[in-house]
Structure formats: C-alpha cells, structure tokens
Design a protein around this motif. Sequence first.
Motif, mmCIF file in Angstrom:
data_model
loop_
_atom_site.group_PDB
_atom_site.id
_atom_site.type_symbol
_atom_site.label_atom_id
_atom_site.label_comp_id
_atom_site.label_asym_id
_atom_site.label_seq_id
_atom_site.Cartn_x
_atom_site.Cartn_y
_atom_site.Cartn_z
ATOM 1 N N LEU A 3 73.995 94.694 21.083
ATOM 2 C CA LEU A 3 74.511 95.277 19.844
ATOM 3 C C LEU A 3 74.989 94.208 18.861
ATOM 4 O O LEU A 3 75.354 94.514 17.738
ATOM 5 N N TRP A 7 70.694 93.831 12.175
ATOM 6 C CA TRP A 7 70.022 95.114 12.315
ATOM 7 C C TRP A 7 68.873 95.275 11.331
ATOM 8 O O TRP A 7 68.975 94.893 10.168
ATOM 9 N N LYS A 11 65.319 97.965 15.196
ATOM 10 C CA LYS A 11 66.473 97.852 16.107
ATOM 11 C C LYS A 11 67.342 99.100 16.026
ATOM 12 O O LYS A 11 67.904 99.543 17.034
ATOM 13 N N TYR A 12 67.453 99.678 14.829
ATOM 14 C CA TYR A 12 68.269 100.882 14.710
ATOM 15 C C TYR A 12 67.611 102.064 15.423
ATOM 16 O O TYR A 12 68.306 102.870 16.057
ATOM 17 N N PHE A 15 68.367 101.745 18.877
ATOM 18 C CA PHE A 15 69.773 102.084 19.085
ATOM 19 C C PHE A 15 69.937 103.584 19.289
ATOM 20 O O PHE A 15 70.681 104.023 20.178
ATOM 21 N N TYR A 18 68.844 104.447 22.629
ATOM 22 C CA TYR A 18 69.874 104.017 23.581
ATOM 23 C C TYR A 18 70.993 105.046 23.667
ATOM 24 O O TYR A 18 71.435 105.414 24.770
ATOM 25 N N ILE A 56 79.395 96.161 18.117
ATOM 26 C CA ILE A 56 78.698 96.064 16.823
ATOM 27 C C ILE A 56 79.496 95.203 15.844
ATOM 28 O O ILE A 56 78.917 94.397 15.103
#
Length: 236
Positions: A3, A7, A11-12, A15, A18, A56
């Motif tokens: 994290l 970004w 990648k988002y 996420f 995830y 983050i």
Amino acid sequence: MDLNVLWDEEKYADFILYLKSISEIEYKKFHAKLTSTKYEILGIRLPILRNIAKEITKGNYKSFLKLCGSNYYEEVMIKGLVIASINDIDELMLYFNSYVLLIDNWAICDTFCNSLKLVSKNKECFMNIINNLLKSNNIFKIRVGLVLLLNYYIEEDYLEYLFKIIENIKSEEYYVNMARAWLLCEMFIKYENITLKYLENNSLDKFTINKTISKIRDSYRVSKEMKEYILKFKKE
C-alpha cells in the motif's frame, strides 16, 4: 498488498480486488443491519480499515486520494481515515468539504470526526468550519459539526457555546438529535453541576432530553443517586 506506492488506475483496481478478498460475508450482514448507506458494504472490520489507511499514509497518499472512488462503504471510510491523518490544516482543508459531502451514515461520520486529531490543535480555526456545518440543511453535515464538538470542545471555556448550539438546533432528524443527546450527556459527565443547571431550565424537545437522560443513566461515570435524580427531567 503493498500500500506504500505511487497509485495509478491499475494499482487502484488491484486495491479494490484486495478489499474484496479480505471481506467477511457474515460481518457484512451484521454491519448492514447497523448502518444505512447508499454505498455497497463489503464487510471489513474497522481496525483492519484503520491499518490499511495507516499504510497508505506512509506512501504517496495524495495519488491515492485522487483515485479513491465511492462505490464501496469501505472505500469511503478509508478515504476519510487517510484525510483525517493529514497534519497540515491548509492541506486538510483541500479535502475536508468534499469529503463531508460523501458522508451518508453515522459510522463514517463518527469515525472520520474522532480521527481528526488536528482539530484539537486548531480549535479556533475549526470553529468557523463547525458553525457553517451546523447551519446546513444536510443531516450529516450537522452531525459532523456536533460530533467534532463532542470530541474536541467539551472544555469549560466552550460550555456556554455548546449549550447554545444544543438549544438552538431545531430538528426532527434522528441522527442529528442523537448527536445532540450524546454531546449533552458527555458534557454532563465531565461538568455535572454546570450541565445539571442547564437540564433544570431548557427548551429541548422530548426526544433529545429523554435520550440525554437515557445515555447519562447508561454511563458508569455517573452515581446511582444522580441517575435517579435526573429522571425528574424526563418528558412524558
């Protein structure tokens, strides 16, 4: 998942996958009964969301905030926790107002407010912000204002101001009046004698005064004798 990254859309998207992978179906069902929201609930416990937000913030959180969506309850919660961690008031205010507009339930509201530790160091600056929130017709803007007062302003210097706020807000909205009752209860616990005088002479609506009394009576920080005494202020 890492994290602590710069970004981008890919990648988002990973996420979100995830978040879905760590969700709990039973917790989703449980939390959905407690929280009314337009956002889809995945079912991730708050301590886990806090840990995700903390990770983050160690990285390029600004790139995260640019991409962070609002399809899922947990997305909005994490976004609020990341914003609340910003320790520069000018930077915080770049995100504050737009984030408040996303709030549509008590859980996101209260979690965001009690995570905004910067308020305690900038009370006078936030007073104008809070006053504007309290003037709104938006239920959760008003609640944000009240919960910020609850978390950071229950001090002797602010008591008269707080009594005026509680008295002057006229609303039939459940989440507004519950926050008023919660605020008054905490004031009573911390400043019993002063708040007792207010209870002896107020014009609060039946719901708010009775909820206040109920919350005070639920507290382990109030004597049994006082819990009995304040029943005299209950409205039938």
